[in-house]
Design a protein around this motif. Sequence first.
Motif, short mmCIF file in Angstrom:
data_model
loop_
_atom_site.label_atom_id
_atom_site.label_comp_id
_atom_site.label_asym_id
_atom_site.label_seq_id
_atom_site.Cartn_x
_atom_site.Cartn_y
_atom_site.Cartn_z
N ARG A 191 0.84 -1.21 0.00
CA ARG A 191 0.00 0.00 0.00
C ARG A 191 0.88 1.26 0.00
NH1 ARG A 191 -5.36 0.88 1.21
NH2 ARG A 191 -5.84 3.08 0.94
N ARG A 192 1.94 1.25 0.79
CA ARG A 192 2.85 2.41 0.81
C ARG A 192 3.53 2.61 -0.54
NH1 ARG A 192 7.05 1.16 4.86
NH2 ARG A 192 7.87 3.21 4.25
N ALA A 193 3.91 1.50 -1.18
CA ALA A 193 4.52 1.59 -2.51
C ALA A 193 3.52 2.13 -3.52
CB ALA A 193 5.03 0.23 -2.94
N ALA A 194 2.27 1.72 -3.42
CA ALA A 194 1.23 2.20 -4.33
C ALA A 194 1.02 3.70 -4.16
CB ALA A 194 -0.07 1.44 -4.09
N GLU A 195 1.03 4.17 -2.93
CA GLU A 195 0.87 5.59 -2.68
C GLU A 195 2.03 6.39 -3.27
OE1 GLU A 195 -1.69 7.54 -0.97
OE2 GLU A 195 -2.61 5.70 -1.76
N TYR A 196 3.24 5.83 -3.14
CA TYR A 196 4.40 6.51 -3.70
C TYR A 196 4.29 6.61 -5.22
CZ TYR A 196 9.19 7.39 -5.20
OH TYR A 196 10.30 7.92 -5.81
N LEU A 197 3.92 5.53 -5.86
CA LEU A 197 3.82 5.52 -7.32
C LEU A 197 2.65 6.36 -7.81
CD1 LEU A 197 4.70 1.79 -7.98
CD2 LEU A 197 6.10 3.78 -8.53
N PHE A 198 1.59 6.43 -7.01
CA PHE A 198 0.45 7.28 -7.36
C PHE A 198 0.88 8.74 -7.49
CE2 PHE A 198 -3.00 10.09 -6.00
CZ PHE A 198 -4.01 9.73 -6.90
N ALA A 199 1.83 9.14 -6.66
CA ALA A 199 2.26 10.55 -6.65
C ALA A 199 3.50 10.80 -7.49
CB ALA A 199 2.51 10.99 -5.20
N PHE A 200 4.10 9.75 -8.05
CA PHE A 200 5.39 9.86 -8.74
C PHE A 200 5.15 10.22 -10.22
CE2 PHE A 200 9.65 7.42 -9.54
CZ PHE A 200 10.28 8.62 -9.83
N ASP A 201 4.66 11.43 -10.48
CA ASP A 201 4.30 11.83 -11.83
C ASP A 201 5.51 11.98 -12.75
OD1 ASP A 201 1.61 11.73 -11.46
OD2 ASP A 201 1.34 13.87 -11.12
N ASP A 202 6.70 12.17 -12.17
CA ASP A 202 7.90 12.28 -13.00
C ASP A 202 8.16 10.99 -13.77
OD1 ASP A 202 10.38 13.57 -13.87
OD2 ASP A 202 11.39 12.14 -12.57
N LEU A 203 7.58 9.89 -13.30
CA LEU A 203 7.79 8.61 -13.96
C LEU A 203 7.20 8.61 -15.38
CD1 LEU A 203 9.23 6.13 -12.84
CD2 LEU A 203 7.01 5.11 -12.38
N ALA A 213 0.95 -1.59 -12.55
CA ALA A 213 1.09 -1.59 -11.09
C ALA A 213 -0.08 -0.87 -10.42
CB ALA A 213 2.40 -0.93 -10.69
N LEU A 214 -0.48 0.26 -10.98
CA LEU A 214 -1.59 1.02 -10.40
C LEU A 214 -2.92 0.30 -10.61
CD1 LEU A 214 -0.36 4.54 -11.53
CD2 LEU A 214 -0.63 3.78 -9.16
N TYR A 215 -3.07 -0.37 -11.76
CA TYR A 215 -4.31 -1.12 -11.97
C TYR A 215 -4.41 -2.29 -11.00
CZ TYR A 215 -8.18 -3.54 -14.14
OH TYR A 215 -9.40 -4.14 -14.35
N LEU A 216 -3.30 -2.98 -10.76
CA LEU A 216 -3.30 -4.06 -9.77
C LEU A 216 -3.59 -3.53 -8.37
CD1 LEU A 216 -0.20 -6.13 -10.99
CD2 LEU A 216 -2.61 -6.77 -11.21
N SER A 217 -3.10 -2.32 -8.09
CA SER A 217 -3.40 -1.68 -6.79
C SER A 217 -4.89 -1.42 -6.66
CB SER A 217 -2.61 -0.37 -6.67
OG SER A 217 -1.23 -0.60 -6.71
N TYR A 218 -5.50 -0.97 -7.74
CA TYR A 218 -6.95 -0.74 -7.74
C TYR A 218 -7.69 -2.06 -7.47
CZ TYR A 218 -11.48 -0.87 -10.10
OH TYR A 218 -12.79 -1.10 -10.42
N ARG A 219 -7.27 -3.13 -8.12
CA ARG A 219 -7.95 -4.42 -7.94
C ARG A 219 -7.79 -4.96 -6.52
NH1 ARG A 219 -8.83 -8.10 -12.46
NH2 ARG A 219 -7.85 -9.75 -11.22
N TYR A 220 -6.62 -4.73 -5.93
CA TYR A 220 -6.37 -5.31 -4.61
C TYR A 220 -6.93 -4.44 -3.49
CZ TYR A 220 -4.10 -7.86 -0.86
OH TYR A 220 -3.88 -8.60 0.27
N PHE A 221 -6.71 -3.13 -3.59
CA PHE A 221 -7.13 -2.24 -2.51
C PHE A 221 -8.51 -1.63 -2.74
CE2 PHE A 221 -2.38 -1.90 -2.36
CZ PHE A 221 -2.22 -2.53 -1.14
N ARG A 222 -9.04 -1.80 -3.95
CA ARG A 222 -10.39 -1.32 -4.30
C ARG A 222 -10.53 0.19 -4.11
NH1 ARG A 222 -11.37 -4.68 -7.72
NH2 ARG A 222 -13.41 -3.66 -7.89
N GLU A 223 -9.52 0.91 -4.54
CA GLU A 223 -9.58 2.38 -4.48
C GLU A 223 -9.58 2.93 -5.90
OE1 GLU A 223 -7.66 5.04 -2.00
OE2 GLU A 223 -7.44 3.68 -0.30
#
Length: 588
Positions: free
Chosen positions: A125-137, A151-161
């Motif tokens: 979850r912490r990694a997902a939050e970091y990548l959510f905000a890492f727009d430079d990527l 990675a973000l789509y898998l985060s959506y499926r797992y955390f349902r956000e």
Amino acid sequence: MRELETLCEELLDTWCETLLSLQTQDGVFECPACGIPHGRCFDAMYPFLFMFRSTGDSKWREAAMSLFSWAERNVSQEDGSYRNDLSSAWTGTTVFSLIQMLDSLAEFGDLLAERDSTLVAARARRAAEYLFAFDDLKTRNINYPISNSLALYLSYRYFREEKYLAKSNEYIADWKNCLTLNHLIYGEGRPRETRTVKGTAPIDIGYNLEESLPSLIRLGLLSENRELLELGEKSLSAHLFFLLSDGGIDNSFGSRSFKWTYYGSRTSDGMAAAFLMLRKKNPAFAQAALQNLKLQKACTVDGLLSGGPMYGAAGQKSCVHHSFAHAKVLAYLLQEGLCGEASLDKTSPEKKLSEENPFPRYLLDGIRSFPELSTSIISHGGYTATITANDWIYLPEGHPSGGALSLLQHKDAGVLLISSMNDYIPKEKNNMQLPVDVKHHECLTPRIEMESGESVYTSVYDFSATMAQTSDRGISVGGTLTGRSGKQGIPYAFLYCLDNDGLTMTAYCDGGKLVLPVVTMPADIVSTTSGMVVIRRDRWLIRIALDAYDLPYRLERVFNLIPGFEAIRIDCELTHGKTAIQIKVEGL
């Protein structure tokens, strides 16, 4: 396809058992080649947990959690990211760490103790939050934004956000048009929209096949995004053209070919998943995956996947990075049942490719040019040759240019000529081995070379060279010998022609010599006569007819870690400013 499934099982068991034997009490793998811990080693969590489910042996679960704990102590950051290595500040690889953690939780979370699954989920979850905000990527090499979409789509499926889904779609909108007219993904270099004077784009076939396309296609399947799937199938089919009969990848001109392993790239995961996820669309896809995995088996030395086909012959140890990265793919293929037989999708027309020759570059009889790569491919009668004047410079010492013959291969006899880095400079010092006890670690690319004082001028450094088609299977090159500093010297030219008698290469220059490193396998038998070098390889004779020549190291091999081949070096005199070479393969 039982053969494919068995091969995956055997390789996965071999690599994982060897990795386990190299795991220290601290949890990290001891790398035989590099002598340093690799920060992404905990990518092996997923295959280790697969091994636990398959065998029931708790040693795999314990080893997986030891890797996780090591990463938490050594490369995990307060902001939720992971550093690529102990001495690296780069955190973009958090993308791949998050994907494997979420896959581990989704597939094997029930095998973990409740405390452990809670720890991994919280860290993901912490990694997902970091990548959510890492727009430079978004502006980084294209493999990162594409993989972060997954990675973000898998985060959506797992955390349902929903915010993770929205951000994934935002990334997709940014990169989905990054395809050339030939459907090749561009962006392995920055700024990704930059074009050279020749119109060349930053394209790397290795990274595209082993990282970007698997993420893109998996994302399309999971999200049932028809547009992405159509894009993925077109691009995968286009990249199939760069696969060779032995499962190798022609990345001799790639923007990041300084990480080329011949079967793929040094720190990416493998191409088999991309082809097998779409195996119903094209019968050649499953065969391509099978051939590539056979090559990986051939490149496995002392239980680890090495960095190229002839590392073992050259006495080079295998870095653990190749094994733990590619083991993820094998575990995924087996877990998802992607190795089984697949009838063609009725909506997809059957491709007329035989099982013996599933790769389209061998069906070409003539020249196919790729302007976005400043590269052309000539094929005829089982031979295929790549000629490149690629001027997109990711690393000046990296891929060759100057109209170099960067690959010559025969579909049955194998690799005859191959390029390497111009000069071996570890651009990514933690991801590139150093040669150990190699007497002649040299450039493998055929080239014109001239010494002037303390400077060396060579054709492979001429990024301004021009190429032109002269006949159905002929290409001419004009350029200027260039030093490593960019200083230019005298003009040179090449003429290439491919016909029933093989490849003829004529070099023109008023000075210097033509350096021709010819690939020799460990079992090859080499003989020389005046005007001829003959290599016996299995049931083939490779005849190299030359004008005046010299063997500066006799029959001692030269070697280059990128892409891991040995060769005998032949120096050809440019008598009266010209020399001609003919390379022909004959069956015994």
